[in-house]
Design a protein around this motif. Structure first.
Motif, mmCIF file in Angstrom:
data_model
loop_
_atom_site.group_PDB
_atom_site.id
_atom_site.type_symbol
_atom_site.label_atom_id
_atom_site.label_comp_id
_atom_site.label_asym_id
_atom_site.label_seq_id
_atom_site.Cartn_x
_atom_site.Cartn_y
_atom_site.Cartn_z
ATOM 1 N N PHE A 107 0.838 -1.200 0.000
ATOM 2 C CA PHE A 107 0.000 0.000 0.000
ATOM 3 C C PHE A 107 0.871 1.248 0.000
ATOM 4 C CE2 PHE A 107 0.936 -1.168 4.291
ATOM 5 C CZ PHE A 107 1.188 0.023 4.943
ATOM 6 N N ASP A 108 0.270 2.337 -0.463
ATOM 7 C CA ASP A 108 0.977 3.619 -0.470
ATOM 8 C C ASP A 108 0.256 4.583 0.471
ATOM 9 O OD1 ASP A 108 -1.311 4.367 -1.834
ATOM 10 O OD2 ASP A 108 -0.311 4.593 -3.763
ATOM 11 N N GLU A 109 0.639 5.841 0.430
ATOM 12 C CA GLU A 109 0.050 6.844 1.331
ATOM 13 C C GLU A 109 -1.461 6.971 1.161
ATOM 14 O OE1 GLU A 109 1.349 8.553 3.951
ATOM 15 O OE2 GLU A 109 3.110 7.309 3.617
ATOM 16 N N GLU A 110 -1.952 6.796 -0.065
ATOM 17 C CA GLU A 110 -3.383 6.927 -0.309
ATOM 18 C C GLU A 110 -4.195 5.841 0.391
ATOM 19 O OE1 GLU A 110 -4.400 7.287 -4.430
ATOM 20 O OE2 GLU A 110 -2.806 8.727 -4.786
ATOM 21 N N ALA A 111 -3.582 4.699 0.627
ATOM 22 C CA ALA A 111 -4.298 3.561 1.233
ATOM 23 C C ALA A 111 -3.877 3.305 2.675
ATOM 24 C CB ALA A 111 -4.073 2.313 0.394
ATOM 25 N N ILE A 112 -3.168 4.233 3.290
ATOM 26 C CA ILE A 112 -2.630 3.994 4.628
ATOM 27 C C ILE A 112 -3.725 3.820 5.677
ATOM 28 C CG2 ILE A 112 -2.286 6.380 5.362
ATOM 29 C CD1 ILE A 112 0.503 5.333 6.422
ATOM 30 N N ARG A 113 -4.804 4.543 5.564
ATOM 31 C CA ARG A 113 -5.890 4.423 6.543
ATOM 32 C C ARG A 113 -6.458 2.992 6.531
ATOM 33 N NH1 ARG A 113 -9.812 8.988 6.625
ATOM 34 N NH2 ARG A 113 -9.194 9.365 8.753
ATOM 35 N N GLU A 114 -6.727 2.472 5.340
ATOM 36 C CA GLU A 114 -7.254 1.109 5.231
ATOM 37 C C GLU A 114 -6.233 0.074 5.709
ATOM 38 O OE1 GLU A 114 -9.359 -1.944 2.122
ATOM 39 O OE2 GLU A 114 -9.274 0.175 1.614
ATOM 40 N N ALA A 115 -4.951 0.299 5.421
ATOM 41 C CA ALA A 115 -3.904 -0.623 5.868
ATOM 42 C C ALA A 115 -3.829 -0.648 7.397
ATOM 43 C CB ALA A 115 -2.563 -0.223 5.266
ATOM 44 N N ARG A 116 -3.959 0.501 8.020
ATOM 45 C CA ARG A 116 -3.933 0.555 9.490
ATOM 46 C C ARG A 116 -5.116 -0.202 10.085
ATOM 47 N NH1 ARG A 116 -2.136 6.853 9.964
ATOM 48 N NH2 ARG A 116 0.109 6.461 9.838
ATOM 49 N N LEU A 117 -6.269 -0.066 9.469
ATOM 50 C CA LEU A 117 -7.445 -0.792 9.939
ATOM 51 C C LEU A 117 -7.244 -2.299 9.785
ATOM 52 C CD1 LEU A 117 -10.341 -0.790 11.013
ATOM 53 C CD2 LEU A 117 -11.129 -0.521 8.646
ATOM 54 N N ALA A 118 -6.696 -2.729 8.652
ATOM 55 C CA ALA A 118 -6.423 -4.154 8.440
ATOM 56 C C ALA A 118 -5.410 -4.655 9.471
ATOM 57 C CB ALA A 118 -5.911 -4.393 7.026
ATOM 58 N N TRP A 119 -4.370 -3.876 9.733
ATOM 59 C CA TRP A 119 -3.354 -4.247 10.730
ATOM 60 C C TRP A 119 -4.005 -4.485 12.088
ATOM 61 C CZ3 TRP A 119 1.801 -5.355 10.929
ATOM 62 C CH2 TRP A 119 2.405 -5.308 12.185
ATOM 63 N N LYS A 120 -4.837 -3.540 12.492
ATOM 64 C CA LYS A 120 -5.496 -3.646 13.789
ATOM 65 C C LYS A 120 -6.436 -4.851 13.832
ATOM 66 C CE LYS A 120 -8.222 -1.159 17.115
ATOM 67 N NZ LYS A 120 -9.321 -0.343 17.365
ATOM 68 N N THR A 121 -7.239 -5.035 12.819
ATOM 69 C CA THR A 121 -8.185 -6.145 12.766
ATOM 70 C C THR A 121 -7.470 -7.490 12.798
ATOM 71 O OG1 THR A 121 -9.746 -4.786 11.515
ATOM 72 C CG2 THR A 121 -10.058 -7.169 11.412
ATOM 73 N N LEU A 122 -6.391 -7.610 12.054
ATOM 74 C CA LEU A 122 -5.655 -8.884 12.003
ATOM 75 C C LEU A 122 -4.940 -9.172 13.318
ATOM 76 C CD1 LEU A 122 -4.216 -8.715 8.402
ATOM 77 C CD2 LEU A 122 -6.097 -10.139 9.243
ATOM 78 N N GLY A 123 -4.658 -8.166 14.102
ATOM 79 C CA GLY A 123 -4.015 -8.363 15.397
ATOM 80 C C GLY A 123 -4.879 -9.145 16.363
ATOM 81 N N ASP A 124 -6.177 -9.145 16.134
ATOM 82 C CA ASP A 124 -7.108 -9.870 16.993
ATOM 83 C C ASP A 124 -7.390 -11.284 16.521
ATOM 84 O OD1 ASP A 124 -7.347 -7.563 18.530
ATOM 85 O OD2 ASP A 124 -9.078 -6.830 17.382
ATOM 86 N N ARG A 125 -6.769 -11.713 15.435
ATOM 87 C CA ARG A 125 -7.037 -13.040 14.874
ATOM 88 C C ARG A 125 -5.974 -14.034 15.308
ATOM 89 N NH1 ARG A 125 -10.106 -12.720 9.284
ATOM 90 N NH2 ARG A 125 -11.443 -10.977 9.838
ATOM 91 N N ASP A 126 -6.418 -15.191 15.749
ATOM 92 C CA ASP A 126 -5.496 -16.262 16.123
ATOM 93 C C ASP A 126 -4.803 -16.817 14.882
ATOM 94 O OD1 ASP A 126 -6.079 -16.140 18.826
ATOM 95 O OD2 ASP A 126 -7.692 -17.625 18.693
ATOM 96 N N GLY A 127 -3.539 -17.132 15.028
ATOM 97 C CA GLY A 127 -2.787 -17.772 13.958
ATOM 98 C C GLY A 127 -2.297 -16.843 12.866
ATOM 99 N N VAL A 128 -2.450 -15.536 13.040
ATOM 100 C CA VAL A 128 -1.994 -14.578 12.038
ATOM 101 C C VAL A 128 -0.770 -13.844 12.586
ATOM 102 C CG1 VAL A 128 -2.545 -12.511 10.697
ATOM 103 C CG2 VAL A 128 -4.305 -14.258 11.069
ATOM 104 N N GLU A 129 0.336 -13.994 11.892
ATOM 105 C CA GLU A 129 1.557 -13.258 12.242
ATOM 106 C C GLU A 129 1.647 -12.052 11.318
ATOM 107 O OE1 GLU A 129 6.390 -13.669 11.862
ATOM 108 O OE2 GLU A 129 5.185 -15.498 11.828
ATOM 109 N N ARG A 130 1.740 -10.868 11.891
ATOM 110 C CA ARG A 130 1.828 -9.632 11.113
ATOM 111 C C ARG A 130 3.242 -9.077 11.185
ATOM 112 N NH1 ARG A 130 -1.730 -5.762 14.327
ATOM 113 N NH2 ARG A 130 -0.422 -6.720 15.883
ATOM 114 N N ARG A 131 3.685 -8.567 10.034
ATOM 115 C CA ARG A 131 4.960 -7.855 9.992
ATOM 116 C C ARG A 131 4.771 -6.603 9.152
ATOM 117 N NH1 ARG A 131 9.461 -12.252 8.418
ATOM 118 N NH2 ARG A 131 8.354 -12.031 6.471
ATOM 119 N N TYR A 132 5.378 -5.522 9.609
ATOM 120 C CA TYR A 132 5.284 -4.243 8.908
ATOM 121 C C TYR A 132 6.671 -3.878 8.395
ATOM 122 C CZ TYR A 132 4.736 0.789 8.207
ATOM 123 O OH TYR A 132 4.725 2.047 7.683
ATOM 124 N N TRP A 133 6.760 -3.614 7.097
ATOM 125 C CA TRP A 133 8.017 -3.265 6.453
ATOM 126 C C TRP A 133 7.947 -1.841 5.921
ATOM 127 C CZ3 TRP A 133 11.871 -6.892 6.513
ATOM 128 C CH2 TRP A 133 11.498 -8.205 6.818
#
Length: 145
Positions: A107-133
């Motif tokens: 994602f780029d700057e235009e999609a950062i809001r949606e990416a942040r929401l996805a990051w937060k939502t996935l943090g509550d899911r079991d078995g999902v490892e998140r990494r931010y680059w």
């Protein structure tokens, strides 16, 4: 399952071919998802021309034997080429990607809001490892979270 968030500060053209090459070199398959048709056409051109010495076999979904394609470009998440890796490159998260072993959410700057929401939502899911680059000042990718 692993979800890698790639925050672009350089053009997608510099990131996606390397991801695709690495997946294919390790014997994997990749699904590239972009909803806008113009973006899919540009991605097709990019994968043919990003480096003169390279060859990365790929196709658009529905253009011919989808199941045989190591890299398949589609408008939405599908298992047509039996990929276990998916790169979402239009910035719009899709929960269907969670059926894959690895997700590259680019994602780029235009999609950062949606990416942040996805990051937060996935943090509550079991078995999902998140990494931010993110890219450093030299343009190299560094894991930030």
């Amino acid at each position: 399952m692993q979800v890698d968030f790639y925050h672009l500060t350089t053009p997608l053209d510099r990131v996606l071919p390397r991801i695709a090459e690495r997946v294919v070199q390790t014997g994997g398959r990749l699904l590239i998802v972009a909803e806008p048709e113009a973006q899919r056409v540009a991605l097709d051109r990019l994968l043919w021309s990003y480096a003169p010495e390279s060859f990365l076999p790929h196709a658009h979904i529905g253009a011919g034997n989808d199941a045989a394609q190591p890299v398949l470009i589609a408008s939405d998440v599908t298992t047509a080429n039996a990929a276990r890796n998916v790169a979402i490159v239009d910035g719009r998260w899709r929960d269907a990607a969670l059926d894959f072993e690895r997700v590259f959410h680019v994602f780029d700057e235009e999609a950062i809001r949606e990416a942040r929401l996805a990051w937060k939502t996935l943090g509550d899911r079991d078995g999902v490892e998140r990494r931010y680059w993110r890219q450093n000042d030299a343009g190299r990718w560094e894991q930030a979270a």
